[in-house]
Write an enzyme that holds these catalytic residues in place. Structure first.
Site, PDB file in Angstrom:
ATOM      1  N   ARG A 120       5.366  13.676  11.423  1.00 39.29           N
ATOM      2  CA  ARG A 120       6.357  12.699  10.953  1.00 39.29           C
ATOM      3  C   ARG A 120       5.657  11.479  10.345  1.00 39.29           C
ATOM      4  O   ARG A 120       6.010  11.038   9.254  1.00 39.29           O
ATOM      5  CB  ARG A 120       7.229  12.245  12.132  1.00 39.29           C
ATOM      6  CG  ARG A 120       8.267  11.213  11.775  1.00 39.29           C
ATOM      7  CD  ARG A 120       9.113  10.805  12.960  1.00 39.29           C
ATOM      8  NE  ARG A 120       8.406   9.947  13.909  1.00 39.29           N
ATOM      9  CZ  ARG A 120       8.897   9.531  15.067  1.00 39.29           C
ATOM     10  NH1 ARG A 120      10.086   9.927  15.457  1.00 39.29           N
ATOM     11  NH2 ARG A 120       8.206   8.741  15.855  1.00 39.29           N
TER      12      ARG A 120
ATOM     13  N   ARG B  24      12.956   2.640  31.414  1.00 39.89           N
ATOM     14  CA  ARG B  24      11.748   3.428  31.183  1.00 39.89           C
ATOM     15  C   ARG B  24      10.975   3.646  32.488  1.00 39.89           C
ATOM     16  O   ARG B  24      10.002   4.384  32.496  1.00 39.89           O
ATOM     17  CB  ARG B  24      10.909   2.592  30.269  1.00 39.89           C
ATOM     18  CG  ARG B  24      10.098   3.025  29.099  1.00 39.89           C
ATOM     19  CD  ARG B  24      10.514   3.962  28.125  1.00 39.89           C
ATOM     20  NE  ARG B  24       9.594   4.034  27.016  1.00 39.89           N
ATOM     21  CZ  ARG B  24       9.892   3.683  25.771  1.00 39.89           C
ATOM     22  NH1 ARG B  24      11.074   3.214  25.470  1.00 39.89           N
ATOM     23  NH2 ARG B  24       9.005   3.831  24.824  1.00 39.89           N
TER      24      ARG B  24
ATOM     25  N   ARG C 243       1.353   7.156  25.156  1.00 44.18           N
ATOM     26  CA  ARG C 243       2.820   7.028  25.258  1.00 44.18           C
ATOM     27  C   ARG C 243       3.411   8.253  25.957  1.00 44.18           C
ATOM     28  O   ARG C 243       4.335   8.138  26.756  1.00 44.18           O
ATOM     29  CB  ARG C 243       3.437   6.854  23.855  1.00 44.18           C
ATOM     30  CG  ARG C 243       3.161   5.474  23.272  1.00 44.18           C
ATOM     31  CD  ARG C 243       3.448   5.412  21.791  1.00 44.18           C
ATOM     32  NE  ARG C 243       4.815   5.734  21.439  1.00 44.18           N
ATOM     33  CZ  ARG C 243       5.194   6.247  20.268  1.00 44.18           C
ATOM     34  NH1 ARG C 243       4.299   6.497  19.331  1.00 44.18           N
ATOM     35  NH2 ARG C 243       6.441   6.501  20.038  1.00 44.18           N
TER      36      ARG C 243
ATOM     37  N   ARG D 186       2.734   1.509  14.038  1.00 44.49           N
ATOM     38  CA  ARG D 186       1.322   1.382  14.420  1.00 44.49           C
ATOM     39  C   ARG D 186       0.980   2.201  15.648  1.00 44.49           C
ATOM     40  O   ARG D 186      -0.175   2.564  15.864  1.00 44.49           O
ATOM     41  CB  ARG D 186       0.990  -0.096  14.698  1.00 44.49           C
ATOM     42  CG  ARG D 186       1.007  -0.947  13.454  1.00 44.49           C
ATOM     43  CD  ARG D 186       0.827  -2.405  13.841  1.00 44.49           C
ATOM     44  NE  ARG D 186      -0.501  -2.659  14.392  1.00 44.49           N
ATOM     45  CZ  ARG D 186      -1.510  -3.121  13.682  1.00 44.49           C
ATOM     46  NH1 ARG D 186      -1.348  -3.384  12.403  1.00 44.49           N
ATOM     47  NH2 ARG D 186      -2.669  -3.338  14.239  1.00 44.49           N
TER      48      ARG D 186
ATOM     49  N   LYS E   3      15.480  10.440  19.967  1.00 46.22           N
ATOM     50  CA  LYS E   3      16.427   9.519  20.616  1.00 46.22           C
ATOM     51  C   LYS E   3      17.026   8.522  19.634  1.00 46.22           C
ATOM     52  O   LYS E   3      18.220   8.308  19.620  1.00 46.22           O
ATOM     53  CB  LYS E   3      15.719   8.669  21.685  1.00 46.22           C
ATOM     54  CG  LYS E   3      15.312   9.368  22.931  1.00 46.22           C
ATOM     55  CD  LYS E   3      14.851   8.359  23.984  1.00 46.22           C
ATOM     56  CE  LYS E   3      13.683   7.482  23.568  1.00 46.22           C
ATOM     57  NZ  LYS E   3      12.404   8.145  23.404  1.00 46.22           N
TER      58      LYS E   3
HETATM   59  P1  AMP Z   1      10.027   3.081  21.564  1.00 42.99           P
HETATM   60  O1  AMP Z   1      10.429   2.580  20.222  1.00 42.99           O
HETATM   61  O2  AMP Z   1      11.197   3.205  22.495  1.00 42.99           O
HETATM   62  O3  AMP Z   1       9.179   4.312  21.508  1.00 42.99           O
HETATM   63  O4  AMP Z   1       9.110   1.934  22.217  1.00 42.99           O
HETATM   64  C1  AMP Z   1       7.892   1.532  21.604  1.00 42.99           C
HETATM   65  C2  AMP Z   1       7.046   0.763  22.608  1.00 42.99           C
HETATM   66  O5  AMP Z   1       7.747  -0.407  23.062  1.00 42.99           O
HETATM   67  C3  AMP Z   1       6.716   1.517  23.891  1.00 42.99           C
HETATM   68  O6  AMP Z   1       5.586   2.362  23.740  1.00 42.99           O
HETATM   69  C4  AMP Z   1       6.455   0.376  24.864  1.00 42.99           C
HETATM   70  O7  AMP Z   1       5.199  -0.221  24.638  1.00 42.99           O
HETATM   71  C5  AMP Z   1       7.520  -0.636  24.440  1.00 42.99           C
HETATM   72  N1  AMP Z   1       8.796  -0.435  25.157  1.00 42.99           N
HETATM   73  C6  AMP Z   1      10.000  -0.099  24.614  1.00 42.99           C
HETATM   74  N2  AMP Z   1      10.950  -0.022  25.549  1.00 42.99           N
HETATM   75  C7  AMP Z   1      10.329  -0.306  26.732  1.00 42.99           C
HETATM   76  C8  AMP Z   1      10.779  -0.373  28.082  1.00 42.99           C
HETATM   77  N3  AMP Z   1      12.056  -0.133  28.412  1.00 42.99           N
HETATM   78  N4  AMP Z   1       9.860  -0.701  29.029  1.00 42.99           N
HETATM   79  C9  AMP Z   1       8.577  -0.948  28.721  1.00 42.99           C
HETATM   80  N5  AMP Z   1       8.092  -0.895  27.479  1.00 42.99           N
HETATM   81  C10 AMP Z   1       8.958  -0.573  26.475  1.00 42.99           C
END
Ligand code: AMP
Length: 208
Positions: free
Chosen positions: A127, A88, A150, A140, A13
């Site tokens: 990766r 999300r 996740r 992390r 993404k």
């Molecule tokens: P990402 O970089 O999009 O994979 O996001 C990394 C982490 O940030 C996720 O595993 C969540 O802990 C938090 N996070 C990012 N976007 C959201 C969202 N829209 N709602 C809730 N948590 C989020």
């Protein structure tokens, strides 16, 4: 152009969102990056969310909605944006729809990178290993244990959004396992189409 890009962790993404943002001259709004910057800068927001993110859980909707509202109002987002990592949850999507309606804005497309979840685990682990070998900073939350959470959060909380946006006629799915440039080309084909290409999953069409 107002876009959302969806897909499980590791689907690419971020990479695609950056390309689309550059080509369309709109900002890429990544909630994950915003939250990681807050953690690095040790702001109050960062202190609140650090542990949650490190465990691979989702940050509460109220926190994320606050940061998104602020960013879509910024001057650089007036001609559009691509949201990466938001919404999300169904709760976030419903509140986001209200936020848009209050500002008399419409979403143009919701792009979905379709990837077999079984390949994602290996993809992310590889990766992060390669990044570490190159001496680059590794996220992390890219370790196997957190990654499992996740992916579970994605299946339980985020995957239902596909149906939500399908019902609104906004969803366009693209095979995310193709080479990166091909995925980009296919995304641009659907972004540029006056009448969107049929969603590969259900044949629905977005009105022109
Ligand atoms: P990402 O970089 O999009 O994979 O996001 C990394 C982490 O940030 C996720 O595993 C969540 O802990 C938090 N996070 C990012 N976007 C959201 C969202 N829209 N709602 C809730 N948590 C989020």
């Amino acid at each position: 152009m107002r876009l959302v890009i969806l897909g499980p962790p590791g689907a690419g993404k971020g990479t695609q969102a950056i390309r689309i943002a550059e080509r369309l001259g709109i900002p890429q709004l990544s909630t994950g990056e915003m939250l990681r910057s807050a953690v690095e800068a040790r702001t109050k927001l960062g202190e609140q969310t650090k542990g949650i993110m490190e465990r691979g859980h989702l940050v509460p909707d109220s926190i994320v909605l606050g940061i998104v509202a602020e960013r879509i109002e910024a001057p650089e987002a007036q001609s559009g944006f691509i949201l990466d990592g938001f919404p999300r949850t169904i709760g976030q999507a419903v509140e986001f729809d209200k936020m848009l309606a209050e500002r008399r804005l419409l979403l143009d497309r919701v792009l979905n990178l379709r990837v077999d979840e079984h390949v994602l685990f290996d993809r992310i682990v590889t990766r992060s290993r390669q990044m570490a070998e190159r001496g680059e900073a590794v996220r992390r939350d890219d370790n196997p244990e957190t990654l499992r959470r996740r992916l579970a959060a994605y299946s339980e909380e985020t995957a239902p959004l596909l149906d939500y946006y399908k019902r609104q006629g906004l969803l366009i799915s693209v095979d995310g396992l193709q080479p990166i440039d091909i995925v980009t080309d296919r995304l641009f084909a659907v972004i540029n189409a006056r009448i969107a290409a049929p969603d590969e999953e259900n044949g629905s069409r977005h009105p022109s």
